[in-house]
Write a protein that holds these residues in place. Structure first.
Motif, PDB file in Angstrom:
ATOM      1  N   LEU A  18       0.830  -1.207   0.000  1.00 25.42           N
ATOM      2  CA  LEU A  18       0.000   0.000   0.000  1.00 25.42           C
ATOM      3  C   LEU A  18       0.864   1.255   0.000  1.00 25.42           C
ATOM      4  CD1 LEU A  18      -2.800  -1.050   2.516  1.00 25.42           C
ATOM      5  CD2 LEU A  18      -3.092  -0.589   0.076  1.00 25.42           C
ATOM      6  N   HIS A  43      -5.498   2.373   0.198  1.00 26.87           N
ATOM      7  CA  HIS A  43      -4.287   3.213   0.225  1.00 26.87           C
ATOM      8  C   HIS A  43      -4.523   4.517   0.992  1.00 26.87           C
ATOM      9  CE1 HIS A  43      -5.965   5.816  -2.943  1.00 26.87           C
ATOM     10  NE2 HIS A  43      -6.308   4.724  -3.585  1.00 26.87           N
ATOM     11  N   GLN A  46      -4.179   3.710   4.616  1.00 26.12           N
ATOM     12  CA  GLN A  46      -2.762   3.600   4.957  1.00 26.12           C
ATOM     13  C   GLN A  46      -2.133   4.981   5.112  1.00 26.12           C
ATOM     14  OE1 GLN A  46      -1.075   0.608   5.551  1.00 26.12           O
ATOM     15  NE2 GLN A  46       0.428   2.048   6.363  1.00 26.12           N
TER      16      GLN A  46
END
Length: 302
Positions: A18, A43, A46
């Motif tokens: 990610l 993503h 993250q």
């Protein structure tokens, strides 16, 4: 423990993947600009973890801590603290979370931001009291400001302001600030926007001294207090003393050579009046997304 020893954590392969993807994002990797976010992309989650210190397991705990801090501060009887408590009464966790994310899950700093939010509204009632949604709609339809329908490759919402056609006698600076405040409030309801933020692009081609003369220092200060900063070139020198050093580092002035600008903002999401490949910007599209078709537009409280 021997000198120089430390604690190490094995980074899961999925997390590494990610983070790698965050370096290769395109405009197609993000959700819609308008409306609530149904599900955050992995993503983006993250990014929130890495850059904002966000953890799913502690999110609600931090929200409760901020809510408790609001109550404790109001108990002191201090006027602004009481106004903050009154403003947030009945608000859900999502409202508090936008301030927490903006201050990287630091509860104390999130509270200070919330105080600033309430203080600005109290200091400038002309932007919020007796607000005419029809007037706001007309300002947005005229393109002040504009909002792209696609996010940039970083997931940011891109706002536009083309100063060349601005008639400061027809649309006042306060009316533009009202539109900005209204739009920002709506856009920040989206969690993806809370995490990725905004990018403001201003086209100062054709900026005249008459327009500059129509901007008072008090108006510029008000604009900076609302969302530092975005008036530069001629006005930038007037605004500069109001800007914090951290915010100054986020202002980029491009002249005739826009090659570095297009490295940041893809041409295929920009209208032709901002050097892009899309049709000329039409503020009526944004107004319809915010208010609905004119025949069905409802007057809702701001």
């Amino acid at each position: 423990m021997s000198e120089g020893a430390g604690t190490f954590r094995v980074v899961p392969e999925e997390e590494q993947e990610l983070r790698g993807r965050l370096e290769r994002l395109t405009t197609k990797d993000h959700g819609p600009v308008f409306g609530p976010c149904s599900e955050l992309p992995p993503h983006t989650l993250q990014k929130a973890k890495d850059e904002l210190n966000e953890r799913e397991e502690t999110r609600e705990v931090v929200v409760r801590e901020l809510q408790e801090l609001v109550r404790l501060q109001a108990a002191s009887g201090q006027e602004l603290a009481c106004a903050v408590a009154e403003k947030v009464q009945g608000r859900d966790s999502a409202f508090f979370l936008r301030f927490i994310r903006a201050r990287k899950f630091d509860v104390g700093r999130a509270y200070e931001l919330l105080r600033g939010y309430v203080h600005f509204r109290r200091q400038h009632p002309e932007l919020f009291d007796s607000l005419s949604l029809e007037a706001v709609r007309c300002t947005i339809e005229a393109g002040y400001p504009g909002v792209l329908s696609s996010r940039d490759k970083y997931g940011r919402v891109v706002m536009l302001f083309n100063i060349e056609n601005w008639d400061c006698e027809e649309i006042t600076f306060d009316e533009i600030l009202q539109a900005y405040c209204f739009i920002l409030e709506k856009l920040l309801e989206n969690e993806e926007t809370q995490i990725n933020g905004f990018c403001i692009v201003e086209n100062f081609k054709g900026f005249t001294m008459q327009q500059a003369a129509g901007l008072r220092a008090a108006d510029l200060r008000k604009m900076v207090d609302m969302l530092q900063p975005w008036y530069f070139t001629t006005t930038y020198n007037v605004v500069r003393p109001f800007l914090k050093s951290k915010m100054l580092q986020r202002v980029f002035v491009h002249g005739d050579d826009l090659s570095s600008f297009f490295q940041e903002i893809d041409k295929d999401i920009l209208p032709t009046d901002f050097g892009g490949t899309l049709p000329k910007y039409d503020g009526r599209v944004l107004a319809e997304q915010l208010f609905g078709p004119r025949a069905q537009a409802e007057h809702t409280a701001f």
